[in-house]
Motif scaffolding. Structure first.
Motif: not given
Length: 73
Positions: A2-6, A17-34, A36-40
């Motif tokens: 599973t991915s970190c996105r909702k 779906d791709m637009k929502d995914h891209l928006d989530e990615f762009i607006h995620a904080s660095m802590d959220e990216h970090n 998600c990366f560690q979880k993956t």
């Protein structure tokens, strides 16, 4: 895996779906990216351990086939 996105909507088109995914990615904080990366990465290593354990549990089977030879005269 599973991915970190909702996912916002199961009925969304591919482009929505791709637009929502891209928006989530762009607006995620660095802590959220970090996070998600560690979880993956943890999931990937966990899956590789499961595969390795399954492979080691697999019993090797050895088979012998009779050898036949034909001589041409």
């Amino acid at each position: 895996m599973t991915s970190c996105r909702k996912k916002k909507s199961e009925e969304a088109s591919f482009l929505e779906d791709m637009k929502d995914h891209l928006d989530e990615f762009i607006h995620a904080s660095m802590d959220e990216h970090n996070a998600c990366f560690q979880k993956t990465i943890k999931k990937m290593f966990g899956m590789s351990k499961v595969v390795a354990e399954r492979s080691s549990e697999t019993k090797e089977v050895e088979s012998h086939l009779p050898l036949r030879t034909t001589l041409a005269e």
